[in-house]
Scaffold this motif. Sequence first.
Motif, mmCIF file in Angstrom:
data_model
loop_
_atom_site.group_PDB
_atom_site.id
_atom_site.type_symbol
_atom_site.label_atom_id
_atom_site.label_comp_id
_atom_site.label_asym_id
_atom_site.label_seq_id
_atom_site.Cartn_x
_atom_site.Cartn_y
_atom_site.Cartn_z
ATOM 1 N N LYS A 100 -0.082 -14.481 -9.913
ATOM 2 C CA LYS A 100 -0.227 -15.620 -9.669
ATOM 3 C C LYS A 100 -0.644 -16.370 -10.828
ATOM 4 O O LYS A 100 -0.696 -18.025 -11.014
ATOM 5 C CB LYS A 100 -1.863 -15.917 -8.714
ATOM 6 N N SER A 101 -1.387 -16.052 -11.978
ATOM 7 C CA SER A 101 -1.496 -16.655 -13.258
ATOM 8 C C SER A 101 -1.111 -16.808 -14.085
ATOM 9 O O SER A 101 -0.268 -17.323 -15.359
ATOM 10 C CB SER A 101 -3.025 -16.039 -13.807
ATOM 11 N N GLY A 102 0.442 -16.419 -13.626
ATOM 12 C CA GLY A 102 1.569 -16.283 -15.407
ATOM 13 C C GLY A 102 1.257 -15.086 -16.408
ATOM 14 O O GLY A 102 2.297 -15.108 -17.194
ATOM 15 N N GLN A 103 0.966 -13.977 -16.075
ATOM 16 C CA GLN A 103 1.017 -12.957 -16.385
ATOM 17 C C GLN A 103 1.783 -12.228 -16.296
ATOM 18 O O GLN A 103 1.628 -11.271 -15.278
ATOM 19 C CB GLN A 103 -0.418 -12.961 -16.874
ATOM 20 N N PRO A 104 2.014 -11.110 -17.264
ATOM 21 C CA PRO A 104 2.971 -9.068 -16.591
ATOM 22 C C PRO A 104 2.003 -9.479 -16.193
ATOM 23 O O PRO A 104 0.716 -8.915 -17.516
ATOM 24 C CB PRO A 104 3.564 -9.362 -17.967
ATOM 25 N N LYS A 105 1.734 -8.341 -15.080
ATOM 26 C CA LYS A 105 1.131 -7.295 -14.819
ATOM 27 C C LYS A 105 1.937 -6.178 -14.736
ATOM 28 O O LYS A 105 3.162 -6.227 -13.268
ATOM 29 C CB LYS A 105 0.369 -7.541 -12.886
ATOM 30 N N LEU A 106 1.593 -4.562 -14.919
ATOM 31 C CA LEU A 106 2.234 -3.575 -14.265
ATOM 32 C C LEU A 106 2.344 -3.253 -12.896
ATOM 33 O O LEU A 106 1.458 -3.815 -11.765
ATOM 34 C CB LEU A 106 0.627 -2.757 -14.613
ATOM 35 N N ASN A 107 3.389 -3.192 -12.326
ATOM 36 C CA ASN A 107 3.934 -2.140 -10.865
ATOM 37 C C ASN A 107 3.751 -0.928 -10.884
ATOM 38 O O ASN A 107 4.557 -0.402 -11.147
ATOM 39 C CB ASN A 107 5.423 -2.805 -10.916
ATOM 40 N N PRO A 108 2.577 -0.529 -10.156
ATOM 41 C CA PRO A 108 2.208 0.325 -9.647
ATOM 42 C C PRO A 108 3.259 1.066 -9.127
ATOM 43 O O PRO A 108 3.480 2.509 -8.826
ATOM 44 C CB PRO A 108 1.161 0.460 -8.768
ATOM 45 N N ASP A 109 4.126 0.062 -8.128
ATOM 46 C CA ASP A 109 4.919 1.095 -7.585
ATOM 47 C C ASP A 109 6.506 1.951 -8.252
ATOM 48 O O ASP A 109 7.242 2.682 -8.088
ATOM 49 C CB ASP A 109 6.091 0.056 -6.875
#
Length: 822
Positions: A100-109
């Motif tokens: 939501k803040s425009g940062q890349p976030k690791l996808n645990p899937d």
Amino acid sequence: MSHVGVPRGTVRKRRSLALLTTGVLTIPVLAGCTSGSEETSRGVPQDIAPAARQAVTDGSTVNWAVDALPATFNAFQADADSATTRITGALLPTLFPMDKSGQPKLNPDYLESAEIIEREPKQVVLYKLNQQAVWSDGREIGAPDFVAQWRALRGKDSAFWTARNSGYERIEKIERGADDLQVRVTFAKPYADWRSLFSPLYPKEVTGSPDAFNDGARATLKNTAGPFVLRGVSKSEGTVTLARNPRWWGEKAKLDTLVFRAVAAKDRTRALADGTVDVADIDAATADRITLARRDRGGNGQPLAHGPGSTTTPAAALRSWALAHGSDEEAAEIAQAAREKNRKAVVAYTAEQKALRDFAVRKSLEPAYTQLALNGESGPLADDRVRRAVARALDREELARTVLGPLGLPAKPLGSHLVLAGQPGYKDGSGALGDQNTEEAQALLADAGWTRGGAAEPPKDTKAGSEAEKKGDRGGAEGAEKKPSEGGTGEKAGQSSEEKAEKTDEEEKAGKAGSTEKAEEEESDTKEAEGEKADRASEDSAASRDEGLYIVGQDNKPGAHAPAQAASTGGAAAIHVLAPGRAAAAQSAALRRQAGALGEDGAVAAQDKRPGGAAGAYAPVGTAAPAPAAAKGQLGKDGKALTLRFVLPSGPGSQSLRSVGDKIAVMLEKIGIGTEIIKVPDESYFKDHVASGAYDLALYSWPATAYPATDGRPIYAKPEPATDGSLLVEQNYTRVGTDHIDQLFDQAAAELDEKAARELMKQADARIWAAAGSIPLFQRPQLVAVDKKLANVGAFGFAAPRYQDIGFKNRQAAGSPADRKK
């Protein structure tokens, strides 16, 4: 929206593919020249009617409008479009989606972890994949998929028709770790944006060979790994149907099926009303209709106060009735037909309004911004002083209010080219250019030789230069010895700003930082003390600025309009979507618009150059009829009026953009700059004008990115001359750039310290502002019509959709059985 692709085999260094513009001659000190702070940056939240998964019912179908069927399902090809991005997001792995803040976030899937495990002697990243992650054919996702994608995208094999390779060319090797679920990636040189790689990740069956890559994933995807699988594509119905993936190891998708349906923007209101679609990006006019429909719910059957016939006065209605029932049979027949047509329109409109009550308008700011582009390749805007004058004439707050104010969204001008408000690292860098100031804008134009009487003067056989060139002449060799190959179009256009930026850095390091404006004033005093008169300054800057410029396809004369010819790079090829492809493509729905009369070769037709403007051109609202340049106070030089071609889209969804254009024209008129507004059809706006350089001023948008060092470089890279005499612009369609800006991007891309990389990007942004080729205006509004019973879908803002959570609210959440959609 669709776009016309780059020729096959063309490689553009762009990771994210998708789809305004400064006392005298001064630029404020660049170090610390921001008017905002990173800590206080606030983004507009997403609006998706969030609901817990237990509040969403299992089953049912959602129809989601897209501009057109995807040209390809391969997001790495040049003709990938917004539909490609939307659909593959539900089918393929994205390792680091934006939050939501425009940062890349690791996808645990897909990932258990991914981190840099070595920095010296070389950067090494170790990916540990989710042990349950499998392709739809049952094969585990592993190292062979990473290796195949790297080999296809690294740019060493031209048999792969790729549109981007940024980052992949930095990889030296990829090895399996303890098993195929561990992937060890070694980089030949550091790469800060490593998280941008392998998203989307394709199975090795797609990327393993040129034939499979080029053609195998264009019409279908046989093997996927998302919460949905591809069930089928129907060109006749204009649909792409996805079904729940039975092998999905994550949280099960709530919907049985998700249908993406091609619906043109002009048809969206009708499609919503007749139930063809449940979710659709809409324009402000459709949003207003939905708002009115919900407001009129309690109207008790009273006639609507809007729509067809609502503005008819009682006297006009009486006249119409009298004509329809009069003795003149011909007039009566015409009147009766008109009344019947109006009656049907009222009935249809009323029915649509009733159906639209079931929708809500979700509002946020789109992860993209609109800019005013100033083409610095040739003509008056090749002079950086004229570009800065244009920029200093703009009231960017008023322009933001024009678009965002009526929608109830924060009407704040954007302060960065590289980061949007709410993203980490955002800081307003517009101070490097300066605030709106009419007097200083006029002083910049006067120094460039544009005067009130200049349009009536005979041409002078003198040479004009930018502020930096004149300084070079006064100082000796630096300006005088500048060669075309050293600067090119972009270097000429932005040089003085760049020199000031570099000088500022040196002064700051030495503890001598001061006001650039004060320094310029002192220099001006020195010039007068030496006996250099203002009229001579005007004469000195009245000559051709084409020396050292590379014009696409021809040697332009001073002030002449360059013909529309495509440069020999993918960046200048025919592309509607400015960054065609992945994360950026979702914002592309408003880029292809334009208006005006241009010849087949893209040049302004001869009849368009008559006094009074082009056919189809129009004056800004409230302005008087055309008058001679001198009478209007328009500036001129060497017998030519200072008039800029302002290309705008003519499509039905671009009214707000044209309103912004009107206001800009009025602002420029106040400082003596005339505008020839040219309305151009949607299909030719970007391809034939922006990309080819057939404009002076234009409005278009760029997408947000979590990786500005990678994605921003081709947009602001200094143009370089090609061997055939054309200009290699990558995606820098303003043709304005400098070596220093390029160096800052390169340094940031190799800087593994996140804080240091952000500081480098802030420095680059300040210099982009100073060069005044691109002036950000505002973040674009995001309006999405959504069935009000749907949850977890709407205006997502920065964040990627989480498709498995989308669905209709269950009985308890919806409030009644009637609210549950089967």
